[in-house]
Design a protein around this motif. Structure first.
Motif, PDB file in Angstrom:
ATOM      1  N   ARG A   1      39.773  68.089  26.469  1.00  0.00           N
ATOM      2  CA  ARG A   1      40.007  68.679  25.162  1.00  0.00           C
ATOM      3  C   ARG A   1      40.009  67.628  24.064  1.00  0.00           C
ATOM      4  N   ALA A   2      40.178  66.366  24.431  1.00  0.00           N
ATOM      5  CA  ALA A   2      40.323  65.311  23.435  1.00  0.00           C
ATOM      6  C   ALA A   2      39.049  65.100  22.634  1.00  0.00           C
ATOM      7  N   GLY A   3      37.896  65.566  23.137  1.00  0.00           N
ATOM      8  CA  GLY A   3      36.647  65.393  22.409  1.00  0.00           C
ATOM      9  C   GLY A   3      35.598  64.703  23.239  1.00  0.00           C
ATOM     10  N   GLU A   4      34.524  64.329  22.577  1.00  0.00           N
ATOM     11  CA  GLU A   4      33.402  63.739  23.272  1.00  0.00           C
ATOM     12  C   GLU A   4      33.634  62.263  23.551  1.00  0.00           C
ATOM     13  N   LEU A   5      33.003  61.793  24.610  1.00  0.00           N
ATOM     14  CA  LEU A   5      33.085  60.380  24.959  1.00  0.00           C
ATOM     15  C   LEU A   5      31.751  59.701  24.705  1.00  0.00           C
ATOM     16  N   TYR A   6      31.830  58.418  24.373  1.00  0.00           N
ATOM     17  CA  TYR A   6      30.642  57.630  24.095  1.00  0.00           C
ATOM     18  C   TYR A   6      30.686  56.365  24.945  1.00  0.00           C
ATOM     19  N   SER A   7      29.533  55.783  25.185  1.00  0.00           N
ATOM     20  CA  SER A   7      29.510  54.560  25.978  1.00  0.00           C
ATOM     21  C   SER A   7      28.330  53.682  25.576  1.00  0.00           C
ATOM     22  N   TYR A   8      28.415  52.412  25.947  1.00  0.00           N
ATOM     23  CA  TYR A   8      27.270  51.509  25.838  1.00  0.00           C
ATOM     24  C   TYR A   8      27.486  50.370  26.821  1.00  0.00           C
ATOM     25  N   VAL A   9      26.400  49.730  27.210  1.00  0.00           N
ATOM     26  CA  VAL A   9      26.468  48.603  28.123  1.00  0.00           C
ATOM     27  C   VAL A   9      26.174  47.339  27.331  1.00  0.00           C
ATOM     28  N   ASP A  10      27.102  46.362  27.392  1.00  0.00           N
ATOM     29  CA  ASP A  10      26.895  45.145  26.614  1.00  0.00           C
ATOM     30  C   ASP A  10      25.984  44.158  27.347  1.00  0.00           C
ATOM     31  N   ASP A  11      25.792  42.998  26.743  1.00  0.00           N
ATOM     32  CA  ASP A  11      24.869  42.010  27.317  1.00  0.00           C
ATOM     33  C   ASP A  11      25.309  41.463  28.664  1.00  0.00           C
ATOM     34  N   ASP A  12      26.591  41.609  28.982  1.00  0.00           N
ATOM     35  CA  ASP A  12      27.114  41.139  30.266  1.00  0.00           C
ATOM     36  C   ASP A  12      27.052  42.216  31.342  1.00  0.00           C
ATOM     37  N   GLY A  13      26.504  43.369  30.989  1.00  0.00           N
ATOM     38  CA  GLY A  13      26.419  44.455  31.967  1.00  0.00           C
ATOM     39  C   GLY A  13      27.679  45.267  32.086  1.00  0.00           C
ATOM     40  N   VAL A  14      28.594  45.137  31.132  1.00  0.00           N
ATOM     41  CA  VAL A  14      29.846  45.888  31.171  1.00  0.00           C
ATOM     42  C   VAL A  14      29.693  47.174  30.385  1.00  0.00           C
ATOM     43  N   MET A  15      30.077  48.290  30.972  1.00  0.00           N
ATOM     44  CA  MET A  15      29.989  49.564  30.285  1.00  0.00           C
ATOM     45  C   MET A  15      31.298  49.834  29.555  1.00  0.00           C
ATOM     46  N   HIS A  16      31.202  50.132  28.260  1.00  0.00           N
ATOM     47  CA  HIS A  16      32.369  50.411  27.435  1.00  0.00           C
ATOM     48  C   HIS A  16      32.437  51.906  27.144  1.00  0.00           C
ATOM     49  N   PHE A  17      33.662  52.444  27.076  1.00  0.00           N
ATOM     50  CA  PHE A  17      33.874  53.856  26.811  1.00  0.00           C
ATOM     51  C   PHE A  17      34.782  54.029  25.598  1.00  0.00           C
ATOM     52  N   SER A  18      34.569  55.093  24.841  1.00  0.00           N
ATOM     53  CA  SER A  18      35.449  55.372  23.707  1.00  0.00           C
ATOM     54  C   SER A  18      35.249  56.808  23.254  1.00  0.00           C
ATOM     55  N   ASN A  19      36.331  57.417  22.744  1.00  0.00           N
ATOM     56  CA  ASN A  19      36.189  58.734  22.123  1.00  0.00           C
ATOM     57  C   ASN A  19      36.178  58.591  20.603  1.00  0.00           C
ATOM     58  N   ALA A  20      36.241  57.327  20.120  1.00  0.00           N
ATOM     59  CA  ALA A  20      36.177  57.032  18.692  1.00  0.00           C
ATOM     60  C   ALA A  20      35.283  55.809  18.515  1.00  0.00           C
ATOM     61  N   PRO A  21      33.965  55.966  18.704  1.00  0.00           N
ATOM     62  CA  PRO A  21      33.046  54.825  18.684  1.00  0.00           C
ATOM     63  C   PRO A  21      33.057  54.055  17.372  1.00  0.00           C
ATOM     64  N   THR A  22      33.057  52.733  17.482  1.00  0.00           N
ATOM     65  CA  THR A  22      33.050  51.874  16.304  1.00  0.00           C
ATOM     66  C   THR A  22      31.866  50.918  16.338  1.00  0.00           C
ATOM     67  N   ASP A  23      31.036  51.019  17.358  1.00  0.00           N
ATOM     68  CA  ASP A  23      29.893  50.136  17.527  1.00  0.00           C
ATOM     69  C   ASP A  23      28.626  50.987  17.527  1.00  0.00           C
ATOM     70  N   ALA A  24      27.602  50.493  16.842  1.00  0.00           N
ATOM     71  CA  ALA A  24      26.354  51.249  16.726  1.00  0.00           C
ATOM     72  C   ALA A  24      25.660  51.464  18.062  1.00  0.00           C
ATOM     73  N   ARG A  25      26.038  50.700  19.062  1.00  0.00           N
ATOM     74  CA  ARG A  25      25.402  50.833  20.371  1.00  0.00           C
ATOM     75  C   ARG A  25      25.926  52.018  21.172  1.00  0.00           C
ATOM     76  N   TYR A  26      27.043  52.602  20.768  1.00  0.00           N
ATOM     77  CA  TYR A  26      27.605  53.726  21.512  1.00  0.00           C
ATOM     78  C   TYR A  26      26.655  54.922  21.489  1.00  0.00           C
ATOM     79  N   ARG A  27      26.560  55.593  22.623  1.00  0.00           N
ATOM     80  CA  ARG A  27      25.796  56.817  22.734  1.00  0.00           C
ATOM     81  C   ARG A  27      26.665  57.869  23.399  1.00  0.00           C
ATOM     82  N   LYS A  28      26.530  59.097  22.965  1.00  0.00           N
ATOM     83  CA  LYS A  28      27.379  60.172  23.485  1.00  0.00           C
ATOM     84  C   LYS A  28      27.069  60.451  24.938  1.00  0.00           C
ATOM     85  N   LEU A  29      28.135  60.626  25.711  1.00  0.00           N
ATOM     86  CA  LEU A  29      27.986  60.969  27.117  1.00  0.00           C
ATOM     87  C   LEU A  29      27.960  62.476  27.268  1.00  0.00           C
TER      88      LEU A  29
END
Length: 208
Positions: A23-51
């Motif tokens: 119910r909290a809303g949509e989640l977004y993610s992106y993979v950084d240059d180190d291969g780490v996947m980041h998650f957020s429901n309040a994206p602050t980076d242009a690389r985030y894409r909606k899951l």
């Protein structure tokens, strides 16, 4: 399970996502240059894409090369327990692949396994946990699997469906997670445990 929520390499599709998280809303993610996947429901980076709808709670998980290359137990090792696994997964709304992954790392599907600390059976239940989960005989596969699945469900509810903290608490205990400020305890065994379980979970989901 891992440093300040430091670790999850892949989106854990549909896993343990609580109703509140959904119910909290949509989640977004992106993979950084180190291969780490980041998650957020309040994206602050242009690389985030909606899951899609099937996504895990927030967090980052970096799987080591060792974890990513971790081989599955011998083929068919879990076959004798399929019926019990399916029943427990359905009853407690835990993915079958997750139960398989936890069992593989905990006992390599040996229902007679006993750890140095006294954990018993397929899901390596400590005596106190087995009792709390209404397991009368921890060596009996059906009881042990149901007890482990029940405990995973309780922990998943406790951590709002967060896979990383759920697994960390399964390994190190909820008190250890609490003392770590709600994050993965700084315990090498616990960090590697979570890495291995997540890597195997992804492999089982992929049918490998």
């Amino acid at each position: 399970m891992f440093a300040p929520r430091a670790l999850l390499t892949l989106v854990v599709a549909g896993l343990l996502v609580s109703a509140r998280a959904a119910r909290a809303g949509e989640l977004y993610s992106y993979v950084d240059d180190d291969g780490v996947m980041h998650f957020s429901n309040a994206p602050t980076d242009a690389r985030y894409r909606k899951l899609g709808k099937k996504a895990t709670a927030g967090g980052v998980y970096r799987a080591t090369a060792q974890a990513r290359a971790l081989p599955l137990p011998r083929a068919g090792a879990q076959d004798r327990y399929v019926e019990h696994i399916r029943a427990a997964a359905a009853k407690y709304r835990i993915p079958e692949a997750l139960l398989l992954a936890v069992m593989a790392v905990e006992s390599n599907f040996d229902h007679r396994a006993v750890s140095e600390k006294g954990a018993v059976g397929l899901m390596q239940l400590m005596p106190g946990t087995a009792k709390d989960m209404y397991v009368a005989d921890a060596y009996e596969p059906a009881q042990n699997i149901e007890g482990g699945a029940r405990y995973l469900r309780i922990l998943a509810n406790m951590y709002d469906g967060d896979l990383v903290r759920t697994l960390a608490a399964y390994n190190a205990g909820p008190d250890a997670v609490r003392r770590a400020g709600g994050e993965v305890p700084d315990i090498p065994e616990t960090r590697e445990y979570v890495r291995k379980v997540v890597a195997l979970y992804e492999a089982y989901k992929a049918g490998r």
